[in-house]
Enzyme design. Structure first.
Site, mmCIF file in Angstrom:
data_model
loop_
_atom_site.group_PDB
_atom_site.id
_atom_site.type_symbol
_atom_site.label_atom_id
_atom_site.label_comp_id
_atom_site.label_asym_id
_atom_site.label_seq_id
_atom_site.Cartn_x
_atom_site.Cartn_y
_atom_site.Cartn_z
ATOM 1 N N TYR A 37 0.854 -1.135 -0.145
ATOM 2 C CA TYR A 37 -0.076 -0.201 0.267
ATOM 3 C C TYR A 37 0.911 1.225 0.104
ATOM 4 O O TYR A 37 0.396 2.375 -0.308
ATOM 5 C CB TYR A 37 -0.824 0.006 1.148
ATOM 6 C CG TYR A 37 -2.149 -0.696 1.429
ATOM 7 C CD1 TYR A 37 -2.166 -2.254 1.072
ATOM 8 C CD2 TYR A 37 -3.495 -0.039 0.770
ATOM 9 C CE1 TYR A 37 -3.416 -2.666 1.096
ATOM 10 C CE2 TYR A 37 -4.550 -0.479 0.784
ATOM 11 C CZ TYR A 37 -4.700 -1.979 0.795
ATOM 12 O OH TYR A 37 -5.764 -2.496 0.558
ATOM 13 N N LYS A 44 1.676 -13.789 6.531
ATOM 14 C CA LYS A 44 2.000 -14.640 5.603
ATOM 15 C C LYS A 44 3.575 -15.223 5.369
ATOM 16 O O LYS A 44 4.057 -14.921 4.351
ATOM 17 C CB LYS A 44 1.556 -14.329 4.298
ATOM 18 C CG LYS A 44 1.166 -15.218 2.973
ATOM 19 C CD LYS A 44 0.265 -16.073 3.135
ATOM 20 C CE LYS A 44 0.194 -17.223 2.167
ATOM 21 N NZ LYS A 44 -0.346 -18.481 2.437
ATOM 22 N N ASP A 100 -4.017 -17.287 5.594
ATOM 23 C CA ASP A 100 -5.250 -18.080 4.744
ATOM 24 C C ASP A 100 -5.457 -18.956 5.829
ATOM 25 O O ASP A 100 -6.956 -19.087 5.818
ATOM 26 C CB ASP A 100 -4.439 -18.837 3.473
ATOM 27 C CG ASP A 100 -3.180 -19.352 4.005
ATOM 28 O OD1 ASP A 100 -2.449 -19.134 4.827
ATOM 29 O OD2 ASP A 100 -2.578 -20.250 3.190
ATOM 30 N N ASP A 130 -6.524 -5.436 5.424
ATOM 31 C CA ASP A 130 -7.588 -5.021 4.716
ATOM 32 C C ASP A 130 -8.730 -6.013 4.400
ATOM 33 O O ASP A 130 -9.726 -6.066 4.702
ATOM 34 C CB ASP A 130 -7.021 -4.235 3.377
ATOM 35 C CG ASP A 130 -7.953 -3.565 2.467
ATOM 36 O OD1 ASP A 130 -8.852 -3.330 3.111
ATOM 37 O OD2 ASP A 130 -7.791 -3.225 1.365
#
Ligand code: NAP
Length: 413
Positions: free
Chosen positions: A158, A225, A278, A302
């Site tokens: 971002y 992640k 995930d 987000d």
């Protein structure tokens, strides 16, 4: 103390919220700036302000509202979407209530919302996700949802560091990577950079852990992640554990310690754990009550916060905030929904609960709880706006009428 001057607005008489020694000092009659923003902001912000004013009064306080401008209103008044007056007022008065802003199309505009967060270094996007009885939910046990999401707001993909396919910059980076680092990237690639720093990760996790301790929360989960992106997302996790150990060692334990040394009983300490993103998406659905405070880098944060909001009733309901050190801008998750603007139609709940979140930040927990209970009572009595009505029917009302009913219920909860 910094001195602020204003060009086209005049702050009202009243007392200021101040930030001293790392703490906000909040008078019982503070000046609070607000702006309606664009589109449905004109519907939901005035409705929310009535509810907030009343809840403050019922708990012995009086807010002096200070109207400031951003978006289309500001363009008319100042010739700029985001005038200095507005940024100065947000800095000067510390806590601001915000309506949604349309991102101007074309002309290379960045989102005004992102700009506000960056200029004021509002580094944490904080969103509570809880269930109000009566609100339709797509999951079986929405009453088990009670989480607070801390999403890093300034870094990650971002940060806006990206170059178009074929641009000089993209080709230069591709060449550099091939020549200097032996990494081959297809020539027709667009390039984006994902920076995640120790500084920004630690201050975000620090805020999440402090919140957990101050609010008797059970755990802080670092969501990342890191199995794939070791030096960005994986480092976020490692830095998170480091902050917990080094700065809150007496008040936190890790999940491993919980089972190895504490026999599963944290004895009031906050448990620090981590989950891969995930997996976390399915865990919030299947093992909802095991999650409490979550801390995430920007992109995963987000996705996660919108998915979590959907579990408890969606955009018309979900409150949010952007917080820095001693400064907060409170805004609903939803945007300006231009197609509904000015129709007295949309749900003001998200903006009202955003105000409740602002009250919590001010330390006005009684007023905040009062608002939540009054909204709950209103929906449970079958009085609803179109978004809820389409799922469960009931007595369909407009934005203003819904807010008036909430105000009536404030007296009774
Ligand atoms: P949006 O304004 O959030 O609206 C998307 C849909 O969400 C609406 O069509 C409506 O769904 C539902 N919705 C939103 N607010 C609601 C409310 N208060 N009550 C009931 N339903 C509500 O998203 P968008 O259309 O993608 O974005 C419009 C503009 O807002 C864009 O310029 C975008 O950049 C901006 N935006 C600003 C912010 C912000 O200010 N922080 C955040 C997001 C987007 P249904 O039509 O299905 O009823």
């Amino acid at each position: 103390m910094e001195h602020f001057t204003y060009e086209k607005v005049t702050p009202p008489e009243g007392e200021k919220i101040v930030y001293k020694d790392g703490k906000l000092i909040v008078p019982e009659n503070p000046i609070i700036p607000y702006f309606e923003g664009d589109g449905i902001g004109k519907d939901v912000v005035p409705a929310a302000i009535k509810v907030l004013t009343k809840a403050a009064r019922l708990t012995g306080r009086e807010i002096t509202w200070f109207k400031i401008y951003a978006g289309e209103d500001a363009l008319k008044l100042y010739g700029s979407y985001l005038p200095d007056d507005t940024l100065n007022a947000i800095r000067d008065f510390r806590v601001t209530l915000k309506g949604p802003l349309t991102t101007p199309v074309g002309g290379g505009f960045r989102s005004l919302n992102v700009t506000i967060r960056q200029i004021l270094d509002l580094y944490a996007n904080v969103r509570p996700i809880y269930y109000l009885k009566g609100v339709p939910s797509p999951i079986k046990h929405p009453e088990k949802v009670d989480m607070v999401i801390f999403r890093e707001n300034t870094e990650d993909v971002y940060a806006g560091i990206e170059w178009q396919r074929g641009s000089d910059e993209a080709l230069k980076v591709i060449k550099f990577l091939a020549d200097e680092l032996g990494v081959n990237i297809r020539e027709d690639s667009g390039i984006g950079i994902k920076p995640i720093s120790e500084f920004a990760s630690k201050r975000l996790v620090r805020m999440a852990i402090k919140y957990a301790i101050e609010n008797n929360r059970r755990s802080v989960t670092l969501v990342h992640k890191g199995n794939i992106m070791k030096y960005t997302e994986g480092a976020f996790r490692d830095w998170g554990y480091e902050v917990a150990r080094e700065e809150f060692g007496d008040k936190t334990i890790t999940e491993t310690e919980l089972w190895e040394n504490y026999d599963g009983d944290a004895k009031g300490k906050v448990v620090i754990k981590d989950r891969i993103a995930d997996n976390m998406f399915q865990q919030i659905l299947t093992r909802t009550d095991e999650y409490d405070v979550l801390a995430l880098p920007n992109l995963n944060g987000d996705y996660m916060s919108d998915a979590a909001a959907a579990m408890v009733g969606g955009l018309g309901i979900a409150p949010g905030s952007n917080i820095g050190d001693g400064i907060g801008v409170f805004e609903p998750i939803h945007g300006s929904a231009p197609k509904y603007a000015g129709q007295n139609k949309v749900n003001p709940t998200a903006e009202i609960l955003t105000g409740a979140l602002m009250f919590e930040y001010l330390g006005w927990k009684d007023a905040s709880e009062m608002i939540k209970r009054a909204v709950e009572k209103t929906v449970q009595s079958g009085i609803v706006t179109y978004d809820i009505h389409r799922h469960i029917g009931g007595n369909l009302v407009g934005t203003r009428e819904f807010a008036e009913e909430v105000i009536r219920n404030l007296n009774e909860v």
